[in-house]
Design a protein around this motif. Structure first.
Motif, short mmCIF file in Angstrom:
data_model
loop_
_atom_site.label_atom_id
_atom_site.label_comp_id
_atom_site.label_asym_id
_atom_site.label_seq_id
_atom_site.Cartn_x
_atom_site.Cartn_y
_atom_site.Cartn_z
N GLU A 21 0.85 -1.20 0.00
CA GLU A 21 0.00 0.00 0.00
C GLU A 21 0.88 1.24 0.00
N LYS A 22 0.58 2.19 -0.87
CA LYS A 22 1.46 3.34 -1.02
C LYS A 22 1.28 4.40 0.06
N GLU A 23 0.16 4.38 0.78
CA GLU A 23 -0.05 5.36 1.85
C GLU A 23 0.41 4.79 3.19
N THR A 24 0.26 5.58 4.25
CA THR A 24 0.73 5.17 5.57
C THR A 24 -0.27 4.27 6.29
N GLU A 25 -1.47 4.09 5.72
CA GLU A 25 -2.46 3.21 6.32
C GLU A 25 -3.38 2.67 5.24
N LEU A 26 -4.12 1.65 5.57
CA LEU A 26 -5.10 1.09 4.64
C LEU A 26 -6.29 2.04 4.49
N ALA A 27 -7.02 1.87 3.39
CA ALA A 27 -8.28 2.62 3.15
C ALA A 27 -8.07 4.12 3.13
N ALA A 28 -6.94 4.58 2.62
CA ALA A 28 -6.63 6.01 2.67
C ALA A 28 -7.41 6.84 1.66
N HIS A 29 -7.95 6.20 0.62
CA HIS A 29 -8.62 6.99 -0.42
C HIS A 29 -10.06 6.53 -0.63
N GLN A 30 -10.40 5.94 -1.75
CA GLN A 30 -11.81 5.66 -2.03
C GLN A 30 -12.49 4.84 -0.93
N SER A 31 -11.77 3.87 -0.38
CA SER A 31 -12.38 2.99 0.63
C SER A 31 -12.70 3.73 1.92
N GLY A 32 -11.97 4.81 2.20
CA GLY A 32 -12.20 5.57 3.42
C GLY A 32 -12.85 6.92 3.18
N HIS A 33 -13.16 7.25 1.91
CA HIS A 33 -13.76 8.54 1.56
C HIS A 33 -15.01 8.33 0.71
N ASN A 34 -15.91 7.51 1.20
CA ASN A 34 -17.14 7.28 0.46
C ASN A 34 -18.35 7.50 1.36
N SER A 35 -19.54 7.36 0.82
CA SER A 35 -20.74 7.68 1.57
C SER A 35 -21.10 6.64 2.62
N GLY A 36 -20.48 5.47 2.57
CA GLY A 36 -20.73 4.48 3.61
C GLY A 36 -22.02 3.71 3.45
N VAL A 37 -22.53 3.61 2.23
CA VAL A 37 -23.80 2.91 1.99
C VAL A 37 -23.53 1.44 1.66
N ILE A 38 -24.35 0.56 2.21
CA ILE A 38 -24.39 -0.84 1.80
C ILE A 38 -25.51 -0.95 0.77
N HIS A 39 -25.15 -1.08 -0.50
CA HIS A 39 -26.12 -1.02 -1.59
C HIS A 39 -26.82 -2.37 -1.78
N ALA A 40 -28.07 -2.30 -2.23
CA ALA A 40 -28.88 -3.51 -2.39
C ALA A 40 -28.77 -4.12 -3.79
N GLY A 41 -28.41 -3.32 -4.81
CA GLY A 41 -28.27 -3.85 -6.17
C GLY A 41 -29.40 -3.50 -7.11
N ILE A 42 -30.07 -2.38 -6.88
CA ILE A 42 -31.25 -2.01 -7.66
C ILE A 42 -30.90 -1.43 -9.02
N TYR A 43 -29.89 -0.58 -9.08
CA TYR A 43 -29.66 0.24 -10.26
C TYR A 43 -29.03 -0.49 -11.44
N TYR A 44 -28.36 -1.59 -11.20
CA TYR A 44 -27.41 -2.12 -12.15
C TYR A 44 -28.06 -3.02 -13.20
N THR A 45 -27.46 -3.04 -14.38
CA THR A 45 -28.00 -3.80 -15.51
C THR A 45 -28.11 -5.28 -15.16
N PRO A 46 -29.30 -5.88 -15.32
CA PRO A 46 -29.45 -7.30 -15.01
C PRO A 46 -28.44 -8.16 -15.78
#
Length: 470
Positions: A85-110
């Motif tokens: 990992e290039k940063e000093t800790e895990l989850a330094a970018h997208q994984s730690g800077h998101n809205s925190g939603v657990i998505h159900a799978g509604i939007y995506y193409t079947p």
């Protein structure tokens, strides 16, 4: 070579590869009372070379990389594995800077990987969190139509969610919207009771903790600068034959890592990592910043769960929504604007190379020309809070500009093709050269990658086993 061709055929993607960097650290214990993970402690790297020889190395310490590492170490406890990992800790970018939603799978193409992995990943996430006592809140979600012209799109979305196997979806009218969200208005809405919220950064670090407990090793501050194949032997050593892939960091203080095989999960740098191993740089990653507003704490009871708009197919991104957080705060937004740096969370964060890469790519120019008005509108909403609040008031009319302040930002690694089309599904790839056949690249893992992380990890592990004959 045949296994490389098989891999590309099954994934239906083009050839590619990765990069990312990092220095060895050990993951500290979890505080079980409040689930805060302490800082990593840097350990000495002045060790014998054999201590840096691995059967498989995962490049990238985000949620997909750590989930994959955890899955592989669980399946193959006899193998020696490491995360870089290039940063000093895990989850330094997208994984730690998101809205925190657990998505159900509604939007995506079947039938898409997005749909399949999200629905499976949601169930796996809840089971994992229950097992390891990681806090979450299954607060639900409303996708709300506020105008009559949105209702046919909402009906189509309902059908899509049902085709994807999303559990317990139901269509509700204006009165039931009020029952679920007293401050929300709408003509009709889809209610998804299993959508939840969680701290994905915490989940990522827990994956890392599990990986280390199973014998894996995590290097942080290790920014991958180069992949190469070793010479077959040197002074009687067989390392060139047993651990032929050599991974170097830009910082010469870091050790040279040797491995039999590599999996890259580089996120915002996945295209650059691909180039470093001699693979196709496309699809290209263009960073888009999403800027949130933060609801005043005394107004946090305005919403109970997630409130989302009906997607408009004319525009490339979803639009503003209400997102409660596991810490009790409420995020509103985001907009979507070009970031001036791949990890640029503000307008003043600038990197000339990153900006030049984005602007010189014909795919971005084509996207910008098609959506010029939309892009200017998103920039306007980022500068003027009232403009963003006006969009949010379509769903919660009682929201006022004085109820919000500027909040956090995240940067999305948006993959684009040369025609300016958003690469919407997961992209996995491997090269055809001697080096490329030893590297599997996760090229594009867009939202809902966090929700899908355990399911993605299973799929990547399956293909790692097949391609590398583990």
């Amino acid at each position: 070579m045949a296994s490389c061709r098989l891999l590309r055929r099954e994934f239906k993607t083009r050839r590619v590869c990765p990069s990312s960097g990092m220095l060895l650290r050990s993951l500290s214990a979890v505080d079980s009372g409040n689930w805060n993970l302490a800082k990593f402690l840097t350990t000495s790297t002045n060790l014998d070379d054999k201590n840096h020889q691995y059967d498989l190395v995962i490049v990238g310490g985000g949620i997909v990389g750590t989930a994959t590492a955890q899955e592989l170490s669980t399946r193959h406890p006899q193998l020696k594995l490491a995360i870089l990992e290039k940063e000093t800790e895990l989850a330094a970018h997208q994984s730690g800077h998101n809205s925190g939603v657990i998505h159900a799978g509604i939007y995506y193409t079947p039938g898409s990987l997005k749909a399949k992995l999200c629905v499976k990943g949601l169930a796996m996430t809840y089971a994992y969190c229950d097992k390891h006592k990681i806090p979450y809140n299954k607060c639900g979600k409303l996708i709300v139509a506020v105008d009559p012209e949105e209702i046919p799109r909402l009906d189509n979305l309902m059908e899509r969610g049902q085709q994807n196997g999303v559990k317990d979806l139901r269509m509700v009218g204006a009165d039931e919207i009020k029952d679920i969200e007293p401050n929300c208005v709408g003509l009709k809405a889809i209610h998804s009771p299993h959508t939840g919220i969680i701290d994905w950064g915490l989940v990522t670090k827990h994956y890392g903790k599990q990986f280390e407990s199973q014998g894996g090793r995590i290097y942080t501050d290790f920014n991958v600068s180069h992949f190469s194949l070793k010479a077959e032997s040197k002074e009687g050593s067989t390392a060139g034959m047993t651990h032929p892939v050599e991974i170097k960091a830009g910082d010469k203080q870091n050790p040279v890592i040797s491995s039999r095989f590599v999996v890259t999960c580089g996120g915002l740098h996945s295209d650059r990592l691909a180039e470093k191993s001699g693979c196709d740089p496309e699809p290209r990653i263009v960073p888009f910043r999403g800027e949130y507003l933060l609801l005043a704490p005394e107004k946090s009871d305005l919403v109970r769960g997630n409130i989302y708009p009906v997607p408009d197919p004319r525009f490339p991104f979803l639009g503003v929504h209400f997102t409660p957080r596991i810490d009790g705060s409420v995020w509103l937004g985001p907009n979507a604007v070009l970031a001036f740096k791949r990890e640029g969370y503000g307008y003043t964060q600038f990197n000339l190379r990153d900006l030049a890469d984005a602007l010189s790519f014909r795919g971005l120019r084509k996207l910008a020309m098609r959506h010029l008005g939309y892009g200017l509108s998103e920039m306007y909403k980022g500068i003027y809070i009232r403009a963003q609040v006006k969009q949010l008031q379509r769903f919660v009319p009682s929201l006022r500009p004085q109820d919000v302040v500027r909040g956090p930002s995240g940067v999305r690694a948006q993959a684009l093709d040369r025609d300016g089309q958003l690469v919407d599904d997961f992209v996995f790839d491997s090269g055809s050269s001697d080096l490329g056949c030893r590297v599997l690249h996760v090229r594009n893992a867009p939202s809902p990658a966090a929700t899908s992380s355990l399911a993605i990890a299973e799929m990547v592990a399956d293909h790692v086993e097949k391609q590398f004959s583990l």
